[in-house]
Scaffold this motif. Structure first.
Motif, PDB file in Angstrom:
ATOM      1  N   MET A   1      -3.122  64.153  32.213  1.00  0.00           N
ATOM      2  CA  MET A   1      -2.259  63.021  32.746  1.00  0.00           C
ATOM      3  C   MET A   1      -1.256  63.713  33.703  1.00  0.00           C
ATOM      4  SD  MET A   1      -1.035  59.806  31.529  1.00  0.00           S
ATOM      5  CE  MET A   1      -0.144  58.693  32.772  1.00  0.00           C
ATOM      6  N   SER A   2      -1.357  63.217  34.997  1.00  0.00           N
ATOM      7  CA  SER A   2      -0.325  63.683  35.869  1.00  0.00           C
ATOM      8  C   SER A   2       0.935  63.028  35.564  1.00  0.00           C
ATOM      9  CB  SER A   2      -0.909  63.233  37.130  1.00  0.00           C
ATOM     10  OG  SER A   2      -0.691  61.814  37.391  1.00  0.00           O
ATOM     11  N   GLY A   3       2.081  63.937  36.102  1.00  0.00           N
ATOM     12  CA  GLY A   3       3.429  63.505  36.046  1.00  0.00           C
ATOM     13  C   GLY A   3       3.625  61.968  36.315  1.00  0.00           C
ATOM     14  N   TRP A   4       4.635  61.087  35.599  1.00  0.00           N
ATOM     15  CA  TRP A   4       5.085  60.010  36.138  1.00  0.00           C
ATOM     16  C   TRP A   4       6.056  60.028  37.304  1.00  0.00           C
ATOM     17  CZ3 TRP A   4       3.040  55.995  33.127  1.00  0.00           C
ATOM     18  CH2 TRP A   4       2.617  56.119  32.101  1.00  0.00           C
ATOM     19  N   ASN A   5       5.982  59.049  37.807  1.00  0.00           N
ATOM     20  CA  ASN A   5       7.017  59.085  39.323  1.00  0.00           C
ATOM     21  C   ASN A   5       8.038  58.229  38.933  1.00  0.00           C
ATOM     22  OD1 ASN A   5       8.012  58.548  41.627  1.00  0.00           O
ATOM     23  ND2 ASN A   5       6.670  57.321  42.528  1.00  0.00           N
ATOM     24  N   TYR A   6       9.182  59.087  38.389  1.00  0.00           N
ATOM     25  CA  TYR A   6      10.497  58.689  38.130  1.00  0.00           C
ATOM     26  C   TYR A   6      11.523  57.954  39.007  1.00  0.00           C
ATOM     27  CZ  TYR A   6       9.242  61.169  33.775  1.00  0.00           C
ATOM     28  OH  TYR A   6       8.288  61.576  32.665  1.00  0.00           O
ATOM     29  N   HIS A   7      10.987  58.197  40.448  1.00  0.00           N
ATOM     30  CA  HIS A   7      11.618  57.874  41.675  1.00  0.00           C
ATOM     31  C   HIS A   7      11.815  56.249  41.422  1.00  0.00           C
ATOM     32  CE1 HIS A   7      11.030  61.818  43.896  1.00  0.00           C
ATOM     33  NE2 HIS A   7      11.595  61.887  42.505  1.00  0.00           N
ATOM     34  N   VAL A   8      10.653  55.548  40.853  1.00  0.00           N
ATOM     35  CA  VAL A   8      10.564  54.011  40.964  1.00  0.00           C
ATOM     36  C   VAL A   8      11.224  53.739  39.547  1.00  0.00           C
ATOM     37  CG1 VAL A   8       8.346  54.142  42.276  1.00  0.00           C
ATOM     38  CG2 VAL A   8       8.202  54.042  39.764  1.00  0.00           C
ATOM     39  N   THR A   9      11.784  54.261  39.024  1.00  0.00           N
ATOM     40  CA  THR A   9      12.653  53.521  37.812  1.00  0.00           C
ATOM     41  C   THR A   9      13.711  52.637  38.258  1.00  0.00           C
ATOM     42  OG1 THR A   9      12.315  55.857  36.750  1.00  0.00           O
ATOM     43  CG2 THR A   9      14.014  54.342  35.691  1.00  0.00           C
ATOM     44  N   HIS A  10      13.627  51.547  37.439  1.00  0.00           N
ATOM     45  CA  HIS A  10      14.710  50.555  37.736  1.00  0.00           C
ATOM     46  C   HIS A  10      15.297  50.031  36.416  1.00  0.00           C
ATOM     47  CE1 HIS A  10      10.665  48.469  37.339  1.00  0.00           C
ATOM     48  NE2 HIS A  10      11.434  47.452  36.545  1.00  0.00           N
ATOM     49  N   PHE A  11      16.254  49.449  36.488  1.00  0.00           N
ATOM     50  CA  PHE A  11      17.190  48.999  35.568  1.00  0.00           C
ATOM     51  C   PHE A  11      16.455  47.476  34.912  1.00  0.00           C
ATOM     52  CE2 PHE A  11      20.367  45.792  34.122  1.00  0.00           C
ATOM     53  CZ  PHE A  11      21.052  46.487  32.997  1.00  0.00           C
ATOM     54  N   VAL A  12      16.347  47.413  33.573  1.00  0.00           N
ATOM     55  CA  VAL A  12      16.043  46.303  33.107  1.00  0.00           C
ATOM     56  C   VAL A  12      16.971  45.382  32.075  1.00  0.00           C
ATOM     57  CG1 VAL A  12      14.016  45.334  31.504  1.00  0.00           C
ATOM     58  CG2 VAL A  12      13.887  47.489  32.527  1.00  0.00           C
TER      59      VAL A  12
ATOM     60  N   GLN B   1      17.796  58.836  42.332  1.00  0.00           N
ATOM     61  CA  GLN B   1      18.571  57.619  42.833  1.00  0.00           C
ATOM     62  C   GLN B   1      19.984  57.911  42.688  1.00  0.00           C
ATOM     63  OE1 GLN B   1      16.975  53.769  41.285  1.00  0.00           O
ATOM     64  NE2 GLN B   1      14.969  54.982  40.769  1.00  0.00           N
ATOM     65  N   LYS B   2      20.840  57.393  43.636  1.00  0.00           N
ATOM     66  CA  LYS B   2      22.313  57.741  43.670  1.00  0.00           C
ATOM     67  C   LYS B   2      23.200  56.884  42.482  1.00  0.00           C
ATOM     68  CE  LYS B   2      23.468  59.906  48.027  1.00  0.00           C
ATOM     69  NZ  LYS B   2      22.094  60.202  48.488  1.00  0.00           N
ATOM     70  N   SER B   3      22.577  55.771  42.022  1.00  0.00           N
ATOM     71  CA  SER B   3      23.422  54.793  41.455  1.00  0.00           C
ATOM     72  C   SER B   3      22.698  53.967  40.378  1.00  0.00           C
ATOM     73  CB  SER B   3      24.210  53.981  42.184  1.00  0.00           C
ATOM     74  OG  SER B   3      23.454  53.151  42.833  1.00  0.00           O
ATOM     75  N   LEU B   4      21.357  54.729  40.110  1.00  0.00           N
ATOM     76  CA  LEU B   4      20.595  54.196  38.854  1.00  0.00           C
ATOM     77  C   LEU B   4      21.615  53.877  37.570  1.00  0.00           C
ATOM     78  CD1 LEU B   4      17.779  53.207  37.970  1.00  0.00           C
ATOM     79  CD2 LEU B   4      17.509  55.519  36.648  1.00  0.00           C
ATOM     80  N   ALA B   5      22.147  55.092  36.983  1.00  0.00           N
ATOM     81  CA  ALA B   5      23.123  54.870  35.994  1.00  0.00           C
ATOM     82  C   ALA B   5      24.412  55.193  36.712  1.00  0.00           C
ATOM     83  CB  ALA B   5      22.901  56.122  34.979  1.00  0.00           C
ATOM     84  N   ARG B   6      25.255  54.274  36.498  1.00  0.00           N
ATOM     85  CA  ARG B   6      26.403  54.267  37.303  1.00  0.00           C
ATOM     86  C   ARG B   6      27.452  55.415  36.809  1.00  0.00           C
ATOM     87  NH1 ARG B   6      24.817  49.561  37.158  1.00  0.00           N
ATOM     88  NH2 ARG B   6      24.410  48.358  39.112  1.00  0.00           N
ATOM     89  N   THR B   7      27.971  56.213  37.732  1.00  0.00           N
ATOM     90  CA  THR B   7      28.810  57.430  37.028  1.00  0.00           C
ATOM     91  C   THR B   7      30.136  56.880  37.277  1.00  0.00           C
ATOM     92  OG1 THR B   7      28.809  58.156  39.347  1.00  0.00           O
ATOM     93  CG2 THR B   7      27.390  59.312  37.730  1.00  0.00           C
TER      94      THR B   7
END
Length: 209
Positions: A1-12, A49-55
């Motif tokens: 299995m190739s790696g997942w594309n974490y760049h498309v992760t989005h908040f649910v 992503q700069k602000s997926l999880a807000r610091t």
């Protein structure tokens, strides 16, 4: 299995406890750590992503379980930061209960990433999180964050010290260095997540012909 594309992760969604989470299906990997361990920065670095999880300037703001979707049925979970001094005792206990419940009762949880500041690792609550995970049969990846703050010799000795201590948990506990700033350990984190996310749950396996 190739790696997942974490760049498309989005908040649910966000939830105060496991009763408010979506269905217990698919695969989840959770991120946990003290409020100032750099958890948000690690999630942002992982997903590019700069602000997926807000610091937050005020650690301890994340009082909810936050879910992010990487792909259908594949989720990253940002657990509430723990151990921050400014939070009332009662609230701390409530969080701890929610964290413990999540680790012990969420079937789709397949891995736990525990983040600790490399300069102050293995505080009581860090050890408790690892203990809970090991008792529930969940593998753990410990990331020693802010590794760029130490010279390489000091980094190495902290890494070895924590690896040595981790043996005492008698579970599947891997320890690596991490720095969001210098991108140290990001590849190891991705590899570990890829492995956890590619384990097909028994219920989804295709029957043998």
């Amino acid at each position: 299995m190739s790696g997942w594309n974490y760049h498309v992760t989005h908040f649910v969604t966000s939830a105060p406890d496991i009763r408010h989470l979506p269905a217990d299906t698919g695969i989840e990997v959770a991120f946990a750590g003290r409020s100032n361990a750099g958890k948000s920065s690690a999630l942002n670095t992982l997903t590019n992503q700069k602000s997926l999880a807000r610091t937050s300037k005020t650690p301890g703001r994340t009082q909810l379980i936050n879910l992010f979707q990487v792909a259908e049925g594949i989720r990253l979970v940002d657990l509430p930061g723990y151990g921050y001094a400014e939070v009332p005792e009662e609230l701390k206990r409530k969080w701890q209960r929610a964290l413990g419940e999540y680790l012990q009762m969420r079937d789709c949880l397949k891995g736990l990433v525990v983040l600790m500041d490399i300069r102050h690792p293995l505080k009581d609550l860090d050890q408790q999180m690892i203990q809970w995970a090991v008792e529930s049969g969940i593998p753990v990846l410990v990331l020693l964050t802010k590794a760029d703050k130490l010279a390489s010799g000091a980094r190495k000795s902290q890494l070895n010290m924590v690896r040595e201590a981790a043996l005492g948990f008698m579970g599947d506990v891997q320890v690596e260095m991490f720095s969001s700033l210098k991108k140290i350990g990001v590849d190891k984190l991705r590899l570990k997540l890829d492995r956890w996310f590619s384990e097909i749950p028994p219920s989804v396996e295709t029957p043998a012909e």
